[in-house]
Write a protein that holds these residues in place. Sequence first.
Motif, short mmCIF file in Angstrom:
data_model
loop_
_atom_site.label_atom_id
_atom_site.label_comp_id
_atom_site.label_asym_id
_atom_site.label_seq_id
_atom_site.Cartn_x
_atom_site.Cartn_y
_atom_site.Cartn_z
N ASP A 1 0.84 -1.19 0.00
CA ASP A 1 0.00 0.00 0.00
C ASP A 1 0.88 1.25 0.00
OD1 ASP A 1 0.98 -0.64 2.45
OD2 ASP A 1 -0.73 0.11 3.57
N TRP B 1 -7.47 4.14 -3.98
CA TRP B 1 -7.99 2.99 -4.70
C TRP B 1 -7.15 1.78 -4.38
CZ3 TRP B 1 -6.47 2.06 -10.39
CH2 TRP B 1 -5.19 2.52 -10.63
N SER B 2 -7.66 0.61 -4.73
CA SER B 2 -7.04 -0.63 -4.25
C SER B 2 -6.06 -1.24 -5.24
CB SER B 2 -8.12 -1.66 -3.94
OG SER B 2 -9.07 -1.10 -3.09
N LEU B 3 -5.90 -0.62 -6.41
CA LEU B 3 -5.09 -1.29 -7.43
C LEU B 3 -3.74 -0.62 -7.64
CD1 LEU B 3 -7.86 -2.11 -10.08
CD2 LEU B 3 -7.16 -3.35 -8.05
N LYS C 1 -1.26 -3.26 -8.62
CA LYS C 1 -1.69 -4.37 -9.49
C LYS C 1 -0.94 -4.33 -10.82
CE LYS C 1 -4.43 -7.00 -7.41
NZ LYS C 1 -3.99 -6.34 -6.19
N ILE D 1 -8.73 -3.14 -16.63
CA ILE D 1 -9.15 -3.21 -15.22
C ILE D 1 -8.69 -1.97 -14.46
CG2 ILE D 1 -8.66 -4.45 -13.07
CD1 ILE D 1 -8.75 -7.05 -14.73
N GLU E 1 -11.25 0.85 -12.89
CA GLU E 1 -11.35 1.05 -11.45
C GLU E 1 -10.97 2.50 -11.07
OE1 GLU E 1 -12.72 -0.72 -9.28
OE2 GLU E 1 -11.99 0.00 -7.34
#
Lengths: 300, 664
Positions: free
Chosen positions: A169, A187-189, A192, A212, A216
């Motif tokens: 993170d 955001w969570s990506l 990624k 993706i 997002e």
Amino acid sequence: MASAYGYFPGCSLKGTGVAYEESLLELFRLLDLPLAELQDWNCCGATSYMSIDESSAFQLSARNLALAHKASHADLLAPCSACYLVLRKAQDYMQKYPQVAREMDPWGNGNLRVLNQIRVRHPLEVLFTDVGPDRLRQKVVRRWHGGNVACYYGCQMVRPYAEADRDHDPVRMDELLEAVGVPTVDWSLKTKCCGGSLTGTAHPVGVRLNYILLKEAARKGAQAIVTVCPLCQYNLDAYQSEIRRDTGQRFDMPILYFTQILGWALGGGYKSLGFRRAVAGRKTIAQWFAPARTEKEAYV
Amino acid sequence: MSDPHGAVRIGVYTCHCGTNIAATVDVKALAQFAATLPHVVLSRDYKYMCSDPGQELIRQDIRDHDLNRIVVASCSPHLHEHTFRTALKVGGLNPYYFHMVNIREQASWVHVDKAQATRKAQDLVCAAVRRVAFHQPLERGRVAIHPDVLVLGGGIAGIHAALTLANAGKHVFLVEKEPTIGGHMAKFDKTFPTLDCAACILTPKMSAVRSHPNITLWTYSEVTRVDGYVGNYKATVLRHPRYVDEDLCAGCLECLDACVYKQAKVPDEFNMRLSKRKPIYIPFPQAVPQVPVIDPETCIQFKSGKCKKTCIEACGDRHAINLHAEPEIEEIEVGTVILATGFQTFDAARIPYYGYGKYPNVYTALEVERLVNASGPTGGEVILRDGRKPQTVAIVHCVGSRDENTHRWCSRVCCMYSLKLAHLIKEHTGAEIFNFYIDMRTPGKGFEEFYQKLLNERVHFIRGRVAEVTDWELDPSEEGKLVIRAEDTLAGFVRRIPVDMVVLATGLEPRADAPEVRRIFNISCASEGFFLERHPKLAPVNTFTDGIFLAGCCQGPKDIPDTVAQAGAAAAEALALIDAGYVETEPNTAHVEEAVCCGCKTCISMCPYRAISFVNEIHKSRVNEVLCKGCGTCVAACPSGAVRQHLFEDDEIFAEIEGVLSNA
């Protein structure tokens, strides 16, 4: 003044990621931080080498590190995450595995330890630690009038070596951008996969991974994505029209380098920060960054 | 060689240990070789020296051949040194006229070449024969045992140990850091695999502790210092002020209602901060002692000095509330100590990709224990922070367990408590439940049957470590949900499962203050930080410090049945010492030649057992032979050679070295 940071551009910053080099040099100039490009640098050894022949990859890295040592650089900046990772990995492996050390120096006459003393650093970490959000905030000359951005870190800068930022993170890009007045979305990506070289080798898979991320980021209210890596930037930037064709979804979202935004906030030029090299979201970029035609530019 | 020892007459016995030794060491040749060594009067080999006939050989030979030194070449002294010393004693010799040679662990078991193994055994025997000639008669000391016991920690382990000892008529000091006893178990709703109510089985024992005449209960207290040695420990206990006098308080709790805070405002630690409490509070309804405590961090009177002090008003004539209470120091003497300091749960926020602390609907298992508990923050309703009832729930196993990045060990209880929580959540909400596991570990009485029961309850089990808990959605069905991504390693693909609630089955880890406890009690820990038992199989509740025993999760993760069993064992070990009345001490201790000691104190700083003190009047060091473990550190460290050690005198060591080298 401190001695110059060694600067290892790698192939990307001279090619697809030239906007990264332009904005990096401009930003460091604005901050009075001297950068000295490594003379006679060679391929970093990432991607194709690493997956086919590890020892060649490490040998290539070792040469670059040796050049940095020869030029007496205490720090070697690698803006491309892939270069950064392979240089760090070469250092780490030569220390951990005698076999790798032997392969790097088959003549056994080099002093590999000196290669480990060079600090391989990512510019994000340099800007965060050596400059810091507070000093950046003081140097801001332009007020932000763009939209929200999503900070995207990719995988290679933070894993497995969580030295440039936290491994799962990361936050430093968010903190630097917030410091110069740019609103970021959570955001969570952030780390990624961008698709990496899959966009070349398994194209539909790579493009889907891009899709993706774009989707997002948009869902979380971001109007642009900010990157730290030329491959991430390229992947996200280059295939948006293809994605539009395949999915019917139009993003047209600017994909910027963090150095471009910081450089802009500190008063850098539109051209010298490489904004005109963008593929997607050109209209937004023009709105956000292009010099105002009429006077009334939003100077602080 | 001239004979400095008078008539030294040595008997050497070579053991075959069945074929353990005889298969790799030529025992006949070894015995013949030993017979040629100086002062050796007699050398035998025998199949099992430790057997009764083997010991009888020694006893008989002492009488018949007038032997006055014995060497046995067999296994490790850890196993049979005591056996053979006893044989010497029965045979009429001082047991310390004995030396044991380990030709099993150090020769036959670790070598394959018979000739070389035999050669090594000869060298070792030669060394022992030379050394034993210098042995002196020694006597074991005796230390009386104080009958009182200190039990540290008032969880189920400490409670059970304290009650066992108290019921046996021993006086117990039970010291607990929190304002109530009960520990983690008091927070649980049900216990696996029987699903009996945790409070129903725990609270009677808590009350029994409170009312037992043999137990002195000090809650909100810690041990700050321990001196002494087995049988004679002196402990200093710091009792924090709870500002409500335990002797005067009747437990009516009117002060709680009277508090100027009409609404509770402080996160309630007992409810895992899922509810609020007042600055004056009682952790839970069955807390023992049933006495409120005032938290000076949040009480207005402590913060500003301007409170109406309605609590004191409500207390009235009892005058139990004293806002000027000071910490109290208690000094106690005990003979034995049981450490039952417990564990803490892994901090789930350390794994960022599981989203604890980021997504409100990610809970730890202990939080869910409180949610399903009828006396918990929701009165037993499993509802999310926004008040919704979850329709789908994921339970993520091994959070902070079996993970190279956090803790490598298996926490032993998480599989089972996850099953229990799955059952309870399903019972409370009817939700669809997904368990994500690496391996299901259900090795216990009734455990596997419980797992089968859950399978029949149609709880889903997906084998695969969860990669992440995330809020990014791929399609509208995931909107507003948390998505679990995990490789289903049985089906062979990556699953995305949207859920309303995530339960992280956090593992057990050593308490943050465990190093402090170790320092105070001078005990060691294994690499992961749990307190180290003396032997993992044969002395599981002992520590390397005599008279200090371990019970419960401070020694390693374990469930309630194992904790209670271990607490009982620790109590039994303490009782065995107390009822014997004394302990014998080994004579292989260090002693200071006062005439040589220059008072430099080097030995004092080196001693790991704090066994050496400084006698100011004569400016010399002195070894407490009860505390000394015979490690020899001080002997080696002393710059003037003033510290010596029984059984490790210089002439003995030099003779041994000569012996091992002389068989050229």
